[in-house]
Design a protein around this motif. Structure first.
Motif, short mmCIF file in Angstrom:
data_model
loop_
_atom_site.label_atom_id
_atom_site.label_comp_id
_atom_site.label_asym_id
_atom_site.label_seq_id
_atom_site.Cartn_x
_atom_site.Cartn_y
_atom_site.Cartn_z
N GLU A 58 0.84 -1.19 0.00
CA GLU A 58 0.00 0.00 0.00
C GLU A 58 0.88 1.25 0.00
OE1 GLU A 58 -3.39 0.49 -0.09
OE2 GLU A 58 -3.40 -1.63 -0.65
N PRO A 59 0.44 2.32 -0.64
CA PRO A 59 1.22 3.56 -0.64
C PRO A 59 1.53 4.01 0.79
CG PRO A 59 -0.54 3.71 -2.24
CD PRO A 59 -0.77 2.43 -1.49
N ARG A 87 -7.01 5.05 3.50
CA ARG A 87 -6.80 4.58 2.14
C ARG A 87 -6.16 5.66 1.27
NH1 ARG A 87 -9.76 5.68 -2.23
NH2 ARG A 87 -11.62 7.01 -2.07
N ALA A 88 -5.44 5.23 0.26
CA ALA A 88 -4.72 6.16 -0.60
C ALA A 88 -5.65 6.85 -1.58
CB ALA A 88 -3.64 5.41 -1.38
N GLU A 92 -1.96 9.60 -4.63
CA GLU A 92 -1.01 8.84 -3.82
C GLU A 92 -0.77 7.46 -4.43
OE1 GLU A 92 -1.82 10.58 0.65
OE2 GLU A 92 -3.31 9.24 -0.24
N GLN A 93 -1.84 6.84 -4.93
CA GLN A 93 -1.69 5.53 -5.54
C GLN A 93 -0.87 5.62 -6.82
OE1 GLN A 93 -3.23 2.34 -4.27
NE2 GLN A 93 -1.38 1.97 -5.46
N HIS A 96 2.83 6.09 -5.97
CA HIS A 96 3.43 4.84 -5.49
C HIS A 96 3.69 3.88 -6.65
CE1 HIS A 96 4.10 1.50 -2.62
NE2 HIS A 96 3.48 0.77 -3.53
N THR A 97 2.69 3.71 -7.50
CA THR A 97 2.83 2.78 -8.63
C THR A 97 3.95 3.23 -9.55
OG1 THR A 97 0.48 2.22 -8.56
CG2 THR A 97 1.66 1.74 -10.60
N TYR A 151 -7.79 -1.19 -11.38
CA TYR A 151 -6.45 -0.62 -11.23
C TYR A 151 -5.41 -1.69 -10.89
CZ TYR A 151 -2.78 2.68 -9.98
OH TYR A 151 -1.60 3.37 -9.92
N ARG A 182 -3.27 8.26 -12.53
CA ARG A 182 -4.23 9.01 -11.73
C ARG A 182 -5.56 9.12 -12.47
NH1 ARG A 182 -3.68 15.43 -10.21
NH2 ARG A 182 -5.15 15.47 -8.49
N GLN A 185 -8.06 6.09 -12.52
CA GLN A 185 -8.83 5.79 -11.32
C GLN A 185 -10.08 6.67 -11.16
OE1 GLN A 185 -5.99 5.08 -7.80
NE2 GLN A 185 -4.66 6.06 -9.31
#
Length: 239
Positions: A58-59, A87-88, A92-93, A96-97, A151, A182, A185
């Motif tokens: 997780e981020p 949760r991200a 943020e997700q 991180h990815t 995702y 981004r 999502q």
């Protein structure tokens, strides 16, 4: 056909896009890591190793990327939710990815820049098809990216492509890539009803097939990496 690289070309590729605020931030992060890694800075080698291990986490759990996203880049509509829930957010997700996949992409690449501004992910995939004897295999893998319904499924298929791109020494723009992650999502728009994922699929599809009619790809040679040694990392686990 071989995977031999052409000499570096310094002009901007035809099929390029400029990163947005999130993308510019991600680009600055990976560019800094990349430059230090190519010079074999121990801290950068360790950071990329840690990021590779966190690709499925997780981020924020990597202990590195949690501090890299300024609050100004977090979606305003999610600020209150972020304060109440761990949760991200999409930003943020995406951060991180992008950064963890870059760590996989740059692994063991001592003279090549895998973050190459101006080259989108889809165009890099088309260049991969151009240097492979069996381009249909690349087409199928890219089609799997385009049919990802969620995702996590998208990240799974993109990661497979990234390992292939690493083997062929082909990089892409991780700033623009983060913006696309981004957008993927986002939910459906009120007017069109299309989701962010719909837009990303269409965008990547156009870039992929348009690039097939373009000139030979430029190499991703790093002119600043001449001082990088070809010796192994101090720790094989952090290569």
């Amino acid at each position: 056909m071989t995977d031999t690289l052409e000499p570096a070309v310094r002009k901007r590729p035809r099929h390029s896009r400029e990163p947005e605020a999130l993308g510019r931030h991600v680009a600055s992060v990976v560019d800094d890591l990349q430059r230090r890694y190519l010079r074999q800075a121990p801290a950068a080698i360790a950071a990329l190793a840690q990021l590779r291990q966190a690709v499925n986490a997780e981020p924020g759990t990597a202990g590195l990327d949690a501090v890299w996203l300024p609050d100004a880049l977090i979606e305003p509509e999610l600020r209150s939710e972020r304060a109440e829930h761990p949760r991200a957010t999409p930003s943020e997700q995406a951060l991180h990815t992008a950064v963890t996949l870059f760590a996989i992409h740059q692994q063991s690449q001592r003279e090549q820049r895998m973050h190459t501004p101006g080259t989108t992910f889809a165009v890099a995939c088309q260049w991969l098809a151009a240097v492979r004897d069996n381009d249909e295999t690349v087409h199928r893998r890219f089609a799997a990216v385009g049919t990802a319904a969620t995702y996590p499924e998208l990240v799974y298929h993109v990661r497979n492509m990234v390992t292939q791109l690493r083997a062929a020494k082909i990089g892409f723009d991780y700033g623009v890539f983060a913006d696309d992650l981004r957008l993927f999502q986002r939910g459906p728009a009120l007017v069109s009803g299309l989701t962010g994922a719909d837009h990303v699929r269409a965008l990547w599809g156009r870039e992929y097939w348009r690039a097939s009619a373009g000139p030979a790809r430029p190499a991703a040679t790093d002119p600043d990496a001449s001082d990088a040694s070809d010796t192994a990392d101090p720790s094989t686990s952090q290569e």
